[in-house]
Design an enzyme around this catalytic site. Structure first.
Site, mmCIF file in Angstrom:
data_model
loop_
_atom_site.group_PDB
_atom_site.id
_atom_site.type_symbol
_atom_site.label_atom_id
_atom_site.label_comp_id
_atom_site.label_asym_id
_atom_site.label_seq_id
_atom_site.Cartn_x
_atom_site.Cartn_y
_atom_site.Cartn_z
ATOM 1 N N GLY A 58 -1.824 -14.778 8.016
ATOM 2 C CA GLY A 58 -0.653 -14.110 7.450
ATOM 3 C C GLY A 58 -0.308 -12.851 8.227
ATOM 4 C CG LEU A 101 -2.315 -6.916 5.599
ATOM 5 C CD1 LEU A 101 -1.743 -5.695 6.311
ATOM 6 C CD2 LEU A 101 -2.434 -6.666 4.099
ATOM 7 C CG ASP A 119 -9.244 -23.057 -1.076
ATOM 8 O OD1 ASP A 119 -8.580 -22.087 -1.511
ATOM 9 O OD2 ASP A 119 -9.246 -24.180 -1.604
ATOM 10 C CE1 TYR A 170 2.805 -19.645 -4.589
ATOM 11 C CE2 TYR A 170 4.050 -17.672 -5.116
ATOM 12 C CZ TYR A 170 3.972 -19.040 -4.998
ATOM 13 O OH TYR A 170 5.056 -19.815 -5.301
ATOM 14 C CB THR A 215 2.942 -5.906 -5.162
ATOM 15 O OG1 THR A 215 4.365 -5.799 -5.066
ATOM 16 C CG2 THR A 215 2.599 -6.456 -6.538
ATOM 17 C CG ASP A 216 6.860 -2.522 -4.525
ATOM 18 O OD1 ASP A 216 6.319 -3.591 -4.186
ATOM 19 O OD2 ASP A 216 8.045 -2.258 -4.246
ATOM 20 C CE1 TYR A 244 3.265 -11.353 -4.686
ATOM 21 C CE2 TYR A 244 4.659 -9.482 -5.243
ATOM 22 C CZ TYR A 244 3.679 -10.055 -4.458
ATOM 23 O OH TYR A 244 3.101 -9.316 -3.445
ATOM 24 C CD1 TRP A 304 9.869 -3.233 -1.205
ATOM 25 C CD2 TRP A 304 11.589 -2.415 -0.038
ATOM 26 N NE1 TRP A 304 10.855 -2.927 -2.094
ATOM 27 C CE2 TRP A 304 11.929 -2.414 -1.414
ATOM 28 C CE3 TRP A 304 12.514 -1.923 0.880
ATOM 29 C CZ2 TRP A 304 13.157 -1.967 -1.891
ATOM 30 C CZ3 TRP A 304 13.734 -1.466 0.404
ATOM 31 C CH2 TRP A 304 14.048 -1.494 -0.960
#
Length: 283
Positions: free
Chosen positions: A11, A13, A38, A63, A103-104, A127, A152
């Site tokens: 990914g 990051l 996994d 995800y 996340t924000d 999410y 973001w």
């Protein structure tokens, strides 16, 4: 020598960690892709930890499709919550530091000032709810952890807003970009670099922190800056729109306060426009 496992290495990051790990040649990095590890499988996680004596696990597996999560919340929760619970258990059992990213979108967006780590969480989409549950599992189970809420994220790697705008500019497309959300574009390279600096820091200050670049913007501001700094502004008709229909509700305001992070660690956090310019110059 630190022995460091990085999950979700394919990914954006994960790729940023691969890029910046070269500055730490004295550490032993193990970058594993989802086909190799996994995180939703307890057997897969246990086998990996049995084979490697890891000091640190940096979990970049997630995800991240906010829209699709509305249609398949079970999958979002499996990866962002249940799998994280498994990682928290096994890292604790192996006295391994767990580094995780949130996340924000754990906030509802009704604030008028940057959110602190102590502010009430109230996610408005699946999410955000799945990421919040992952945070809570870590805090319930693990002692040695860093959770970084960020916002973001973009980079030169993968599918993200930055790369999409550059692609559309190359096609000379007309773009309608929303002004209805305010947050902070964050260069994933800056996040990866900051985390590695913390790992190299003399003190361990385990906790939940906020990390984003400095400043704030709307998605329109971000698109305009990408086009301006890349020299593509004249190639694209860029329109402001106050409404952009999405399946998942988004917080209208999700700027994160970095005060706790800055009070704890001595490392500089770049301003978002400066970081964007640097990335475009570099690439």
């Amino acid at each position: 020598m630190k022995n460091i496992l990085v999950t979700g290495a394919s990914g954006q990051l994960g790729k940023c960690f691969q890029k910046h790990s070269k500055k730490y040649p004295h550490w032993n990095f193990h970058f594993l892709f989802s086909a190799q590890l996994d995180i939703t499988s307890q057997d897969s996680i246990q086998k990996t930890f049995k084979e490697g004596n890891f000091d640190v696990c940096i979990n970049c597996a997630a995800y991240t499709n906010v829209e699709q999560a509305e249609n398949e919340p079970e999958k979002a929760f499996l990866i962002n919550a249940e799998a994280v619970k498994n990682l928290a258990k096994i890292t604790s059992e192996n006295n391994c530091i767990l580094i995780h990213f949130s996340t924000d979108y754990v906030f509802n967006g009704n604030a008028e000032a940057p959110y602190s780590e102590e502010d009430e969480v109230d996610p408005v989409n699946e999410y955000g709810r799945s990421k919040l549950q992952g945070e809570q599992f870590i805090q319930e189970i693990a002692d040695k952890y860093y959770i970084f809420r960020t916002s973001w994220l973009y980079s030169e790697f993968g599918h993200n807003f930055f790369n999409t705008i550059l692609k559309k500019a190359g096609e000379g497309a007309e773009l309608n970009i929303t002004t209805s959300q305010r947050g902070t574009p964050t260069n994933a390279n800056d996040l990866a670099e900051y985390v590695l600096k913390i790992l190299n820091f003399e003190k361990q200050e385990f906790n939940l922190y906020h990390f984003s670049n400095e400043g704030e913007a709307t998605w329109y501001d971000f698109a305009e800056a990408i086009l301006d700094f890349s020299g593509n502004r004249e190639k694209v008709k860029l329109n402001k729109t106050g409404f952009y229909k999405t399946l998942a509700e988004r917080p209208s305001y999700s700027v994160l306060s970095k005060k706790k992070l800055k009070d704890t660690f001595p490392f500089e956090i770049p301003e978002w426009k400066t970081s964007l310019k640097d990335l475009l110059t570099e690439n």
